[in-house]
Motif scaffolding. Structure first.
Motif, PDB file in Angstrom:
ATOM      1  N   ALA A   1      85.875  95.627  17.122  1.00  0.00           N
ATOM      2  CA  ALA A   1      85.234  94.177  17.251  1.00  0.00           C
ATOM      3  C   ALA A   1      86.200  93.176  17.175  1.00  0.00           C
ATOM      4  O   ALA A   1      86.023  92.066  17.931  1.00  0.00           O
ATOM      5  N   GLY A   2      87.512  93.380  16.266  1.00  0.00           N
ATOM      6  CA  GLY A   2      88.121  92.465  16.250  1.00  0.00           C
ATOM      7  C   GLY A   2      88.980  92.242  17.461  1.00  0.00           C
ATOM      8  O   GLY A   2      89.666  90.956  17.838  1.00  0.00           O
ATOM      9  N   ALA A   3      89.380  93.042  17.963  1.00  0.00           N
ATOM     10  CA  ALA A   3      90.127  93.041  19.378  1.00  0.00           C
ATOM     11  C   ALA A   3      89.320  92.433  20.336  1.00  0.00           C
ATOM     12  O   ALA A   3      89.993  91.406  21.309  1.00  0.00           O
ATOM     13  N   ALA A   4      87.896  92.722  20.534  1.00  0.00           N
ATOM     14  CA  ALA A   4      86.992  91.870  21.347  1.00  0.00           C
ATOM     15  C   ALA A   4      86.892  90.328  21.050  1.00  0.00           C
ATOM     16  O   ALA A   4      86.973  89.737  21.995  1.00  0.00           O
ATOM     17  N   PHE A   5      86.809  90.073  19.798  1.00  0.00           N
ATOM     18  CA  PHE A   5      86.707  88.742  19.278  1.00  0.00           C
ATOM     19  C   PHE A   5      88.159  87.945  19.674  1.00  0.00           C
ATOM     20  O   PHE A   5      88.006  87.030  20.380  1.00  0.00           O
ATOM     21  N   ILE A   6      89.192  88.627  19.555  1.00  0.00           N
ATOM     22  CA  ILE A   6      90.345  87.938  19.773  1.00  0.00           C
ATOM     23  C   ILE A   6      90.602  87.730  21.324  1.00  0.00           C
ATOM     24  O   ILE A   6      91.036  86.606  21.889  1.00  0.00           O
ATOM     25  N   ALA A   7      90.276  88.834  22.111  1.00  0.00           N
ATOM     26  CA  ALA A   7      90.311  88.579  23.394  1.00  0.00           C
ATOM     27  C   ALA A   7      89.424  87.634  24.134  1.00  0.00           C
ATOM     28  O   ALA A   7      89.935  86.668  24.939  1.00  0.00           O
ATOM     29  N   GLY A   8      88.218  87.352  23.565  1.00  0.00           N
ATOM     30  CA  GLY A   8      87.250  86.253  23.849  1.00  0.00           C
ATOM     31  C   GLY A   8      88.002  84.983  23.482  1.00  0.00           C
ATOM     32  O   GLY A   8      87.880  83.929  24.423  1.00  0.00           O
ATOM     33  N   ALA A   9      88.571  84.728  22.376  1.00  0.00           N
ATOM     34  CA  ALA A   9      89.103  83.578  22.032  1.00  0.00           C
ATOM     35  C   ALA A   9      90.490  83.306  22.774  1.00  0.00           C
ATOM     36  O   ALA A   9      90.568  82.071  23.117  1.00  0.00           O
ATOM     37  N   VAL A  10      90.982  84.268  23.168  1.00  0.00           N
ATOM     38  CA  VAL A  10      92.073  83.934  24.341  1.00  0.00           C
ATOM     39  C   VAL A  10      91.658  83.594  25.528  1.00  0.00           C
ATOM     40  O   VAL A  10      92.105  82.536  26.052  1.00  0.00           O
ATOM     41  N   ALA A  11      90.629  84.099  25.988  1.00  0.00           N
ATOM     42  CA  ALA A  11      90.029  83.638  27.302  1.00  0.00           C
ATOM     43  C   ALA A  11      89.631  82.333  27.462  1.00  0.00           C
ATOM     44  O   ALA A  11      89.476  81.593  28.399  1.00  0.00           O
ATOM     45  N   ALA A  12      89.213  81.545  26.200  1.00  0.00           N
ATOM     46  CA  ALA A  12      88.672  80.273  25.905  1.00  0.00           C
ATOM     47  C   ALA A  12      89.924  79.387  26.266  1.00  0.00           C
ATOM     48  O   ALA A  12      89.556  78.110  26.672  1.00  0.00           O
ATOM     49  N   LEU A  13      91.190  79.789  26.276  1.00  0.00           N
ATOM     50  CA  LEU A  13      92.236  78.941  26.735  1.00  0.00           C
ATOM     51  C   LEU A  13      92.350  78.599  28.154  1.00  0.00           C
ATOM     52  O   LEU A  13      93.079  77.565  28.584  1.00  0.00           O
ATOM     53  N   GLY A  14      91.469  79.303  28.844  1.00  0.00           N
ATOM     54  CA  GLY A  14      91.323  79.059  30.336  1.00  0.00           C
ATOM     55  C   GLY A  14      90.556  77.936  30.590  1.00  0.00           C
ATOM     56  O   GLY A  14      90.415  77.127  31.791  1.00  0.00           O
ATOM     57  N   GLN A  15      89.833  77.394  29.524  1.00  0.00           N
ATOM     58  CA  GLN A  15      88.923  76.074  29.651  1.00  0.00           C
ATOM     59  C   GLN A  15      89.661  74.749  29.277  1.00  0.00           C
ATOM     60  O   GLN A  15      90.639  74.913  28.714  1.00  0.00           O
ATOM     61  N   PRO A  16      89.186  73.626  29.868  1.00  0.00           N
ATOM     62  CA  PRO A  16      89.932  72.252  29.409  1.00  0.00           C
ATOM     63  C   PRO A  16      89.812  72.053  27.908  1.00  0.00           C
ATOM     64  O   PRO A  16      88.931  72.659  27.309  1.00  0.00           O
ATOM     65  N   PRO A  17      90.850  71.481  27.057  1.00  0.00           N
ATOM     66  CA  PRO A  17      91.895  70.447  27.782  1.00  0.00           C
ATOM     67  C   PRO A  17      92.953  71.541  27.908  1.00  0.00           C
ATOM     68  O   PRO A  17      94.162  71.111  28.470  1.00  0.00           O
ATOM     69  N   PHE A  18      93.151  72.973  27.850  1.00  0.00           N
ATOM     70  CA  PHE A  18      94.089  73.638  27.877  1.00  0.00           C
ATOM     71  C   PHE A  18      94.552  74.333  29.267  1.00  0.00           C
ATOM     72  O   PHE A  18      95.486  74.178  29.808  1.00  0.00           O
ATOM     73  N   ASP A  19      93.442  74.696  30.088  1.00  0.00           N
ATOM     74  CA  ASP A  19      93.512  75.046  31.384  1.00  0.00           C
ATOM     75  C   ASP A  19      94.565  75.943  31.830  1.00  0.00           C
ATOM     76  O   ASP A  19      95.228  76.083  32.868  1.00  0.00           O
TER      77      ASP A  19
END
Length: 535
Positions: free
Chosen positions: A17-35
């Motif tokens: 569960a923790g690995a999935a949660f961290i992976a999802g949070a990392v994927a959010a870096l693909g959205q603005p303003p980080f891109d």
């Protein structure tokens, strides 16, 4: 890479569960303003390996077999939406004395609800799971499907769709005009998940070659389209966008509403820069008028004095119907068109209202429980009728979208196919200088490319700006800037190559059929006795 994949596949319990949660949070870096789209190239392979490890023992009950992949996707989605949407809680701090209690529900509740979509995606993908590239196709199909569902299920909230991570700049936005958001979501997941094959011994070269070909086509088409874009110097409409950056806590304060209105008048009346023409169109943000406009004759007179002959003012305002008949009236969040005589000659109301913000769902029941809508305004709003364009000056037709209406894909055919430009008025001051306004602006950019029309956007505290029909920013204000933008907007109408939403749905069908076919073939193959262990 094989060793890393093996460790992730074998994760269990809270570690999974923790690995999935961290992976999802990392994927959010693909959205603005980080891109940082490369973050998705890390997050989605991890998700693939987690699903590889979600195989069920023989004889396990159906519910438990379904729950395991669902929870992997749910934790992935919870991390993704929590990291990408935490800023929604900022709106509750504007009137903290009334709504601070609801902060955990906004910050954690909304991501938890949206995560259900990604849980469904991983469940569907796992049902079609096989080996090699086909399981990547299964994941692309499932995510493309649920992102499409997010556009209309429970009124719809397609914020931060995965495909947006593949479109951080106009060069990479052009493909959405061909395959639509449904296609972009599926193709993005297909490419983002492909590095998972680096840990595989079969299909590695073919899969990576396919991903590189898709990336090359994506970049190449964007470069070709931008390089062939015509230079437009004729048939322009001069637009003035007003950004006053009014403090949200003062928005409906009766003691300062005249000062707010005067701020708009003063900014709008500023002379243009040396040599610049007078604006044909002046645009104010969403609910910029802090009172019912038709109840203030002096305000209409002031607007008539502001608007010159040959100009039109487009104002975000609250519109009311029914009070003259003695009823309590129906209130609408509207864009109102005002001419040089101070007459409101046209108005278009907001169709998609924000639940709990602009109206309270199940108001009779929830009202008895003490709940109320979270946005302070004159009243709960009613949804408007069918969307249509407003005719402004010289026959220019502006198609209005209020606030988050602009995030919904497919607006090219939503209201008026003959519109010359898209108009988006909003008030993002609720969210301050957080990722929210940047994400909102990016989605508006993408809608301009989808529709093949320039976009004029007025936001109370930003991001206001003008975007051409190719998604390129002509001019824009920073967050919390105060002033006016005078921009010559070309009347561009770029015809779509095909119906993008149909192409996108066809891509979904291709991925789904591919995954289902390989899954059925694999299910019929006899199990190699070398992989059977004695219990």
């Amino acid at each position: 890479m094989e060793r890393l994949a093996g460790k992730i596949i074998l994760l269990w319990g809270w570690r999974r569960a923790g690995a999935a949660f961290i992976a999802g949070a990392v994927a959010a870096l693909g959205q603005p303003p980080f891109d940082f789209f490369a973050a998705c190239l890390i997050a989605f392979p991890v998700l693939v390996w987690l699903l590889d490890g979600a195989a069920s023992p023989v004889g396990e009950r159906l519910l438990r077999r379904m729950l395991r992949p669902f929870m992997i996707g749910w934790w992935f989605g919870f991390g993704y939406f929590l990291a990408g949407l935490w800023w929604t809680g900022n709106a509750l701090l504007v009137e903290a004395e009334l709504f601070a209690w609801a902060l955990p529900f906004a910050v954690f509740g909304l991501p938890a609800l949206l995560a259900v979509f990604y849980g469904v995606a991983t469940l569907i993908a796992r049902l079609l799971w096989s080996d090699g590239i086909a399981r990547i196709a299964a994941l692309a199909f499932a995510f493309g499907l649920v992102e499409w569902l997010r556009t209309f299920v429970l009124t719809g909230f397609p914020w931060n769709a995965i495909g947006q991570a593949a479109m951080p700049v106009p060069l990479l936005m052009q493909s959405v005009g061909v395959v639509g958001m449904a296609g972009m979501n599926a193709l993005a997941v297909f490419v983002f998940a492909m590095p998972a094959l680096l840990a595989a011994r079969r299909g590695r070269r073919a899969g990576l070659a396919m991903a590189l070909a898709l990336v090359a086509a994506h970049v190449g088409y964007g470069a070709w389209r931008l390089s062939s874009a015509p230079e437009t110097t004729e048939d322009l409409v001069n637009v003035r966008v007003v950004q006053p950056s009014i403090d949200q806590s003062e928005k409906w304060d009766n003691t300062v509403r005249d000062r707010i209105f005067a701020t708009y008048l003063d900014l709008s009346a500023r002379p243009p820069a040396d040599g610049a023409p007078q604006p044909d169109m002046i645009v104010w943000p969403e609910t910029s008028v802090p009172f019912i406009l038709t109840e203030r004759a002096d305000a209409l007179v002031a607007l008539g004095e502001l608007v010159q002959e040959g100009q039109v003012l487009l104002v975000g305002a609250v519109r009311v119907e029914g009070e003259s008949q003695g009823s309590s009236g129906r209130y609408y969040n509207a864009v109102v068109a005002i001419n040089a005589e101070g007459e409101t000659y046209d108005a278009v109301d907001k169709v998609r209202l924000v639940p709990f913000g602009e109206y309270l769902p199940m108001s009779d029941l929830l009202g008895r429980l003490g709940m109320r809508q979270l946005v302070q305004s004159v009243s709960a709003f009613s949804p408007g009728g069918p969307r249509r364009a407003i005719e402004t000056v010289n026959g220019v037709r502006a198609l209005p979208f209020i606030c988050y209406e602009i995030i919904f894909p497919g607006i090219a055919g939503n209201g008026d196919a003959d519109a010359d430009l898209i108009l988006n008025v909003t008030n993002d001051a609720w969210f301050g200088d957080t990722p929210g306004p940047y994400q909102h602006f990016r989605q508006a950019q993408i809608r301009a490319v989808e529709a093949g029309r320039p976009l004029v956007r007025a936001a109370n505290n930003g991001i206001s700006g003008v975007v051409d029909a190719y998604g390129r920013i002509v001019d824009a204000f920073a967050i919390d800037a105060v002033g006016v933008l005078d921009v010559a907007v070309p009347r561009q109408k770029i015809a779509a190559i095909a119906a993008p939403h149909l192409v996108g749905l066809a891509l979904l069908a291709i991925f789904g059929l591919w995954a289902a076919t390989i899954s059925l073939i694999a299910a019929r193959e006899p199990i190699d006795s070398r992989y059977i262990r004695d219990s």
